[in-house]
Design a protein around this motif. Structure first.
Motif, PDB file in Angstrom:
ATOM      1  N   ARG A 142      -0.266  -7.061  -6.953  1.00 10.09           N
ATOM      2  CA  ARG A 142       0.722  -6.668  -5.613  1.00 10.09           C
ATOM      3  C   ARG A 142       0.453  -5.344  -5.424  1.00 10.09           C
ATOM      4  O   ARG A 142       0.403  -5.239  -3.816  1.00 10.09           O
ATOM      5  CB  ARG A 142       1.939  -7.138  -6.313  1.00 10.09           C
ATOM      6  CG  ARG A 142       3.058  -7.021  -5.199  1.00 10.09           C
ATOM      7  CD  ARG A 142       4.520  -7.321  -5.751  1.00 10.09           C
ATOM      8  NE  ARG A 142       4.490  -8.482  -6.370  1.00 10.09           N
ATOM      9  CZ  ARG A 142       5.087  -8.452  -7.615  1.00 10.09           C
ATOM     10  NH1 ARG A 142       5.924  -7.484  -8.175  1.00 10.09           N
ATOM     11  NH2 ARG A 142       5.103  -9.707  -8.482  1.00 10.09           N
ATOM     12  N   LEU A 143       0.056  -4.424  -6.146  1.00 10.04           N
ATOM     13  CA  LEU A 143      -0.116  -2.842  -5.646  1.00 10.04           C
ATOM     14  C   LEU A 143      -1.243  -2.996  -4.706  1.00 10.04           C
ATOM     15  O   LEU A 143      -1.439  -2.237  -3.511  1.00 10.04           O
ATOM     16  CB  LEU A 143      -0.187  -2.002  -6.741  1.00 10.04           C
ATOM     17  CG  LEU A 143      -0.457  -0.590  -6.310  1.00 10.04           C
ATOM     18  CD1 LEU A 143       0.778  -0.135  -5.488  1.00 10.04           C
ATOM     19  CD2 LEU A 143      -0.683   0.493  -7.640  1.00 10.04           C
ATOM     20  N   ALA A 144      -2.423  -3.467  -4.826  1.00 12.23           N
ATOM     21  CA  ALA A 144      -3.484  -3.660  -4.225  1.00 12.23           C
ATOM     22  C   ALA A 144      -3.271  -4.330  -2.818  1.00 12.23           C
ATOM     23  O   ALA A 144      -3.914  -3.684  -1.779  1.00 12.23           O
ATOM     24  CB  ALA A 144      -4.498  -4.273  -5.090  1.00 12.23           C
ATOM     25  N   GLY A 145      -2.497  -5.318  -2.856  1.00  9.14           N
ATOM     26  CA  GLY A 145      -2.022  -5.833  -1.546  1.00  9.14           C
ATOM     27  C   GLY A 145      -1.340  -4.878  -0.505  1.00  9.14           C
ATOM     28  O   GLY A 145      -1.448  -5.171   0.520  1.00  9.14           O
ATOM     29  N   TRP A 146      -0.476  -3.977  -1.045  1.00  9.81           N
ATOM     30  CA  TRP A 146       0.048  -3.026  -0.438  1.00  9.81           C
ATOM     31  C   TRP A 146      -0.801  -1.841  -0.189  1.00  9.81           C
ATOM     32  O   TRP A 146      -0.732  -1.389   1.207  1.00  9.81           O
ATOM     33  CB  TRP A 146       1.358  -2.528  -1.153  1.00  9.81           C
ATOM     34  CG  TRP A 146       2.432  -3.803  -1.281  1.00  9.81           C
ATOM     35  CD1 TRP A 146       2.658  -4.825  -0.655  1.00  9.81           C
ATOM     36  CD2 TRP A 146       3.425  -3.709  -2.360  1.00  9.81           C
ATOM     37  NE1 TRP A 146       3.690  -5.331  -1.131  1.00  9.81           N
ATOM     38  CE2 TRP A 146       4.177  -4.812  -2.148  1.00  9.81           C
ATOM     39  CE3 TRP A 146       3.922  -2.770  -3.413  1.00  9.81           C
ATOM     40  CZ2 TRP A 146       5.223  -5.141  -3.196  1.00  9.81           C
ATOM     41  CZ3 TRP A 146       4.811  -3.066  -4.316  1.00  9.81           C
ATOM     42  CH2 TRP A 146       5.711  -4.444  -4.013  1.00  9.81           C
ATOM     43  N   ALA A 147      -1.477  -1.491  -1.027  1.00  8.12           N
ATOM     44  CA  ALA A 147      -2.229  -0.164  -0.738  1.00  8.12           C
ATOM     45  C   ALA A 147      -3.657  -0.196  -0.111  1.00  8.12           C
ATOM     46  O   ALA A 147      -3.902   0.656   0.731  1.00  8.12           O
ATOM     47  CB  ALA A 147      -2.554   0.512  -2.219  1.00  8.12           C
ATOM     48  N   LEU A 148      -4.238  -1.095  -0.306  1.00 10.91           N
ATOM     49  CA  LEU A 148      -5.676  -1.530   0.166  1.00 10.91           C
ATOM     50  C   LEU A 148      -5.569  -1.297   1.803  1.00 10.91           C
ATOM     51  O   LEU A 148      -6.490  -0.992   2.400  1.00 10.91           O
ATOM     52  CB  LEU A 148      -6.350  -2.172  -0.484  1.00 10.91           C
ATOM     53  CG  LEU A 148      -6.906  -2.129  -1.776  1.00 10.91           C
ATOM     54  CD1 LEU A 148      -7.676  -3.229  -2.343  1.00 10.91           C
ATOM     55  CD2 LEU A 148      -7.869  -1.039  -2.026  1.00 10.91           C
ATOM     56  N   PRO A 149      -4.660  -2.175   2.508  1.00 10.36           N
ATOM     57  CA  PRO A 149      -4.489  -2.037   3.986  1.00 10.36           C
ATOM     58  C   PRO A 149      -4.407  -0.780   4.580  1.00 10.36           C
ATOM     59  O   PRO A 149      -4.506  -0.192   5.616  1.00 10.36           O
ATOM     60  CB  PRO A 149      -3.470  -3.116   4.261  1.00 10.36           C
ATOM     61  CG  PRO A 149      -3.493  -4.133   2.980  1.00 10.36           C
ATOM     62  CD  PRO A 149      -3.832  -3.061   1.865  1.00 10.36           C
TER      63      PRO A 149
END
Length: 236
Positions: free
Chosen positions: A154-161
């Protein structure tokens, strides 16, 4: 200027590491430690039992992440809460351009007051990483940091963009880091991230060392249904 709260002195066994990490900015770190122990507790940013562990558990633990960040980087700290790890990074590395992103108004107010008290060139923004306005205003960071925000997928979905292509997400994690990496590897790749890897920071300065999961952003778009599904779930 705030009064001395009597809670800001560096524990003797941590004086050497603190001096090495913060140098001539140690007075500012002491003020920040005192604020965390006082109004930080009152605002529910750290627990009342954390007062005696502020230097070990919060300040040094976060500051050692600086070894993973290149000079003059633009750093976006999402779900910043009490300013962790963003404020310790700013105090350890004045070359960094740091933005603290926090969704809760009361915490944003505390962060702005603290940044002003410490006279730090930090921007405090209110919002959630997944919001379009946040992505419009703050995307393209060299580094996105997070501490105790969400599980890795979930963190990757928020942070990578919010991270530029070639930039990195640095997630400060605990004992679950390796398990999260194994579980969420495919989802992270689906968000355009590299295979996540676990590193230890500050092994000569803090005990235990700080555990960080590193993910590089290698692609521009979500590439799998698994990644999209992983991004759904609870709001912060």
């Amino acid at each position: 200027m705030m009064t001395d709260l009597g809670l800001s002195d560096v524990p003797a066994e941590l004086a050497g590491p603190a001096a090495e990490l913060f140098g001539d900015r140690l007075a500012g770190v002491r003020r920040y430690a005192a604020l965390l122990a006082d109004t930080g507790v009152a605002h529910g940013l750290i627990g009342p039992s954390e007062g005696g562990r502020i230097w070990q558990r919060h300040l040094l633990n976060c500051a050692v992440m600086a070894e993973l960040i290149e000079p003059d980087a633009r750093v976006l700290d999402i779900g910043s809460g009490a300013g962790l790890p963003g404020i310790p990074l700013a105090l350890a590395r004045p070359d960094l351009e740091i933005v603290l992103l926090e969704p809760m108004a009361r915490r944003v107010e505390w962060l702005r007051s603290t940044v002003a008290e410490l006279d730090l060139p930090i921007t405090v923004a209110r919002g959630r990483a997944e919001e379009r306005t946040v992505q419009r205003d703050w995307a393209g960071a060299d580094v996105v940091t997070a501490r105790a925000v969400a599980p890795l997928a979930r963190l990757a979905g928020w942070a990578l963009p919010l991270t530029r292509i070639g930039g990195r997400m640095l997630a400060l994690k605990g004992a679950s880091a390796a398990e999260e990496v194994d579980r969420d590897r495919a989802a992270v790749r689906g968000f355009g991230g590299s295979a996540p890897r676990v590193v230890q920071c500050g092994s000569t300065l803090v005990d235990p060392p700080t555990t960080v999961v590193i993910v590089e952003r290698t692609a521009a778009k979500v590439g799998s249904r698994a990644a999209s599904a992983a991004s759904r779930g609870r709001k912060r």
